[in-house]
Design a protein around this motif. Structure first.
Motif, mmCIF file in Angstrom:
data_model
loop_
_atom_site.group_PDB
_atom_site.id
_atom_site.type_symbol
_atom_site.label_atom_id
_atom_site.label_comp_id
_atom_site.label_asym_id
_atom_site.label_seq_id
_atom_site.Cartn_x
_atom_site.Cartn_y
_atom_site.Cartn_z
ATOM 1 N N GLN A 104 6.217 9.159 -6.171
ATOM 2 C CA GLN A 104 6.962 9.947 -5.524
ATOM 3 C C GLN A 104 8.344 9.639 -5.493
ATOM 4 O O GLN A 104 9.258 9.208 -5.037
ATOM 5 N N ILE A 105 8.298 8.139 -6.069
ATOM 6 C CA ILE A 105 9.496 7.335 -6.231
ATOM 7 C C ILE A 105 8.879 6.561 -7.769
ATOM 8 O O ILE A 105 8.284 6.532 -8.183
ATOM 9 N N THR A 106 10.468 6.552 -8.609
ATOM 10 C CA THR A 106 10.483 5.961 -9.407
ATOM 11 C C THR A 106 9.843 4.403 -9.778
ATOM 12 O O THR A 106 10.321 3.835 -8.145
ATOM 13 N N ILE A 107 9.414 3.801 -10.902
ATOM 14 C CA ILE A 107 9.393 2.951 -10.880
ATOM 15 C C ILE A 107 10.625 1.688 -10.855
ATOM 16 O O ILE A 107 10.672 -0.211 -9.997
ATOM 17 N N ASP A 108 12.130 1.591 -10.403
ATOM 18 C CA ASP A 108 12.946 1.334 -10.542
ATOM 19 C C ASP A 108 12.908 0.898 -8.915
ATOM 20 O O ASP A 108 12.824 0.008 -8.322
ATOM 21 N N GLU A 109 12.834 2.031 -8.230
ATOM 22 C CA GLU A 109 12.626 2.556 -6.279
ATOM 23 C C GLU A 109 11.283 0.597 -5.685
ATOM 24 O O GLU A 109 11.626 0.808 -5.293
ATOM 25 N N ALA A 110 9.943 1.262 -7.054
ATOM 26 C CA ALA A 110 9.312 0.717 -5.974
ATOM 27 C C ALA A 110 9.429 -0.451 -6.213
ATOM 28 O O ALA A 110 9.125 -1.332 -5.490
ATOM 29 N N ALA A 111 10.287 -1.015 -7.451
ATOM 30 C CA ALA A 111 10.645 -2.485 -7.692
ATOM 31 C C ALA A 111 11.513 -3.096 -7.560
ATOM 32 O O ALA A 111 11.213 -3.756 -6.452
ATOM 33 N N ASP A 112 12.261 -2.274 -6.362
ATOM 34 C CA ASP A 112 13.119 -2.686 -5.513
ATOM 35 C C ASP A 112 12.402 -2.519 -3.655
ATOM 36 O O ASP A 112 13.371 -3.776 -3.125
ATOM 37 N N PHE A 113 11.813 -1.700 -3.819
ATOM 38 C CA PHE A 113 11.247 -1.850 -2.239
ATOM 39 C C PHE A 113 10.701 -3.721 -2.234
ATOM 40 O O PHE A 113 10.557 -3.869 -0.936
ATOM 41 N N ILE A 114 9.873 -4.095 -3.166
ATOM 42 C CA ILE A 114 9.098 -5.118 -3.190
ATOM 43 C C ILE A 114 9.484 -5.703 -4.321
ATOM 44 O O ILE A 114 8.923 -7.514 -3.865
ATOM 45 N N GLY A 115 10.952 -6.044 -4.158
ATOM 46 C CA GLY A 115 11.438 -7.684 -4.853
ATOM 47 C C GLY A 115 10.989 -7.811 -6.091
ATOM 48 O O GLY A 115 11.407 -9.280 -5.779
ATOM 49 N N VAL A 116 11.195 -6.902 -6.622
ATOM 50 C CA VAL A 116 10.439 -7.567 -8.241
ATOM 51 C C VAL A 116 10.640 -6.436 -9.289
ATOM 52 O O VAL A 116 11.652 -5.977 -9.390
ATOM 53 N N LYS A 117 10.934 -7.114 -10.791
ATOM 54 C CA LYS A 117 11.467 -6.840 -11.981
ATOM 55 C C LYS A 117 10.818 -5.227 -11.907
ATOM 56 O O LYS A 117 8.986 -4.960 -12.147
ATOM 57 N N PRO A 118 10.674 -4.053 -12.307
ATOM 58 C CA PRO A 118 10.391 -2.971 -12.468
ATOM 59 C C PRO A 118 9.300 -2.659 -13.841
ATOM 60 O O PRO A 118 8.163 -2.921 -14.070
ATOM 61 N N LYS A 119 9.204 -3.915 -14.370
ATOM 62 C CA LYS A 119 8.690 -4.107 -15.457
ATOM 63 C C LYS A 119 7.348 -4.988 -14.642
ATOM 64 O O LYS A 119 6.288 -4.789 -15.682
ATOM 65 N N GLN A 120 7.244 -5.645 -13.395
ATOM 66 C CA GLN A 120 6.714 -6.328 -13.225
ATOM 67 C C GLN A 120 5.568 -5.669 -12.184
ATOM 68 O O GLN A 120 4.696 -5.629 -11.672
ATOM 69 N N VAL A 121 6.259 -4.120 -12.129
ATOM 70 C CA VAL A 121 5.458 -3.489 -11.111
ATOM 71 C C VAL A 121 3.842 -2.790 -10.889
ATOM 72 O O VAL A 121 2.895 -3.033 -10.849
ATOM 73 N N GLU A 122 3.861 -2.207 -12.787
ATOM 74 C CA GLU A 122 2.645 -1.777 -12.940
ATOM 75 C C GLU A 122 1.064 -2.956 -12.242
ATOM 76 O O GLU A 122 0.648 -2.596 -12.499
ATOM 77 N N GLU A 123 1.593 -4.089 -13.416
ATOM 78 C CA GLU A 123 0.265 -5.435 -13.465
ATOM 79 C C GLU A 123 0.225 -5.516 -11.911
ATOM 80 O O GLU A 123 -1.060 -5.827 -11.483
ATOM 81 N N LEU A 124 0.948 -5.923 -10.756
ATOM 82 C CA LEU A 124 1.094 -6.224 -9.717
ATOM 83 C C LEU A 124 -0.165 -4.743 -8.418
ATOM 84 O O LEU A 124 -0.598 -5.286 -8.003
ATOM 85 N N GLU A 125 1.064 -3.654 -9.342
ATOM 86 C CA GLU A 125 -0.221 -2.195 -8.275
ATOM 87 C C GLU A 125 -1.236 -2.493 -9.360
ATOM 88 O O GLU A 125 -2.486 -2.396 -8.293
ATOM 89 N N SER A 126 -2.155 -2.649 -10.426
ATOM 90 C CA SER A 126 -3.237 -2.814 -10.406
ATOM 91 C C SER A 126 -4.002 -4.012 -10.422
ATOM 92 O O SER A 126 -5.300 -3.643 -9.743
ATOM 93 N N ARG A 127 -2.998 -5.486 -9.389
ATOM 94 C CA ARG A 127 -3.857 -6.063 -9.143
ATOM 95 C C ARG A 127 -4.443 -5.896 -7.003
ATOM 96 O O ARG A 127 -5.431 -6.358 -6.934
ATOM 97 N N PHE A 128 -3.537 -5.204 -7.008
ATOM 98 C CA PHE A 128 -3.733 -5.199 -5.672
ATOM 99 C C PHE A 128 -4.061 -3.754 -5.866
ATOM 100 O O PHE A 128 -5.817 -3.681 -4.624
ATOM 101 N N ASN A 154 0.642 -1.550 -0.237
ATOM 102 C CA ASN A 154 0.256 -0.072 0.204
ATOM 103 C C ASN A 154 0.955 1.409 0.202
ATOM 104 O O ASN A 154 0.724 2.003 -0.847
ATOM 105 N N GLU A 155 1.747 1.245 1.348
ATOM 106 C CA GLU A 155 2.280 2.703 1.184
ATOM 107 C C GLU A 155 3.521 2.607 -0.626
ATOM 108 O O GLU A 155 3.575 4.040 -1.156
#
Length: 395
Positions: free
Chosen positions: A365-389, A355-356
């Motif tokens: 406030q953070i880039t896609i690369d930073e988001a990926a690092d925080f949750i331990g996924v690849k940058p290309k997976q962030v937006e689909e994971l975000e959408s499902r969440f 959520n955070e």
């Protein structure tokens, strides 16, 4: 075929440290690389050096370390499981498998992400460790009642617990624990005898539970690890009661205490006493339906009910151990094939962490690369994971 060129500057001590940090032997590394044991030994002694391609396999495939770490003058400071976990015998800690070590390391990385995301301050105003302080010398019942009150969970048997398969109950318990300031993650442990572990922290304690077991067993593991956190006691827990018996006296008392607290949280004595008035005098002659119905009422495993009967002196220790052995073989939850990566990852990650991260990413406030690092996924997976969440929150 051109001969592999040894890479200059690789520190032999770093190669040995990286291997030992994931509890792999030289023989195991050689087997995974399809190389001779003598060759791996030579790398660690400094007699030879691996090629760039070989170092990449060691770093990324086996040791899960950045390549640059092998050129440092000395190994970085890093806690060892033998030093930070006290709920397993030392021999068992030394036998932890590579995959378990990597899960512990991943949990530490999540903890570092949480510190950074929340600027070192828990997002919960009154976290549970400020409301409840456990003491193994005090009343189990009173302390378990305090935990239930802090978690604000429904009474046993209440319709709010939902479906009887334990799934809704696990979600409710997990949400209650996360709302109290403890971050809960899951994973399917390859070392199946491990039920879970916890990392204490003054602001961001973490629990990691084994998703490879039944939902009701995960609930008990969650409460057991929560008890450890409230004691300020890091722990790796197993399903094997013999491991507890092998601990030094103090550690053994702590493990027994955490088991009793977890059982009392899930199956409160007062309510259970009422149920006891309705059961046969000789429980050992009762059919399996008795254990199943009580397990359904409290959304726990049959073993928890069996332990409560034993603690109430309604079944013998021999009966308890015999039934427990029978049920232990059934505790592993068979994972469904062909599951979605996104569904699995979403179930494994802490909801509060996601959520955070997605809130900050959505506000740029953070880039896609930073988001990926925080949750331990690849940058290309962030937006689909975000959408499902986000769809899950809206459901």
């Amino acid at each position: 075929m051109a001969k592999a060129v040894p890479l200059r500057g690789v520190q032999p001590a770093l190669l040995k440290w990286a291997r030992e940090s994931v509890h792999l032997s030289v023989d195991e590394v050689a087997g995974r690389l399809n190389r001779a044991v003598e060759e791996v030994d030579a790398w660690e002694s400094g007699a030879e050096s691996p090629s760039y391609a070989q170092l990449e396999k060691l770093a990324y495939d086996l040791y899960k370390r950045p390549l640059a770490i092998f050129f440092l003058p000395a190994p970085p400071a890093e806690p060892k499981p033998e030093a930070e976990f006290r709920a397993l015998p030392l021999a068992d800690l030394r036998r932890l498998k590579r995959d378990t070590i990597l899960l512990i390391r991943r949990a530490r990385a999540y903890q570092e992400s949480l510190v950074e995301l929340f600027n070192g301050q828990s997002p919960v105003d009154e976290p549970i460790w400020k409301q409840v302080s456990l003491d193994a010398r005090k009343s189990i019942t009173e302390q378990a009642d305090a935990i239930r009150a802090a978690l604000r969970v429904p009474a046993p048997g209440a319709h709010e617990w939902g479906a009887s398969d334990g799934d809704e109950a696990l979600k409710r318990w997990r949400k209650a624990v996360e709302s109290s300031g403890v971050f809960v993650f899951k994973d399917s442990f390859k070392q199946r005898e491990i039920s879970g572990f916890c990392l204490d922290h003054d602001q961001f304690p973490i629990i990691m539970i084994n998703n490879g077991t039944t939902k009701t067993r995960q609930i008990f593991s969650l409460m057991h690890e929560l008890s450890h956190i409230l004691l300020g006691w890091r722990a790796i827990s197993t399903f094997d009661g013999n491991s507890v018996n092998m601990l030094p006296d103090r550690e053994k008392r702590i493990e027994v205490f955490c088991n009793k607290i977890a059982a009392e949280i899930l199956v409160p004595s007062a309510d259970f006493s009422e149920q006891l008035e309705r059961v046969p005098v000789n429980i050992e002659l009762a059919g399996p339906e008795l254990f199943a119905s009580l397990a359904e009422r409290y959304r726990v495993s049959r073993e928890v009910i069996l332990r409560r009967f034993r603690d109430a002196n309604r079944v013998s220790q021999e009966f308890y151990e015999e039934r427990k052995r029978d049920w232990d073989g059934q505790r592993i939850q068979r994972a469904s094939s062909g599951g979605s990566f996104y569904l699995t990852k979403g179930a494994y990650l802490s909801e509060k962490l996601m959520n955070e991260v997605f809130s900050r990413y959505g506000r740029r406030q953070i880039t896609i690369d930073e988001a990926a690092d925080f949750i331990g996924v690849k940058p290309k997976q962030v937006e689909e994971l975000e959408s499902r969440f986000l769809r899950g929150l809206a459901a």
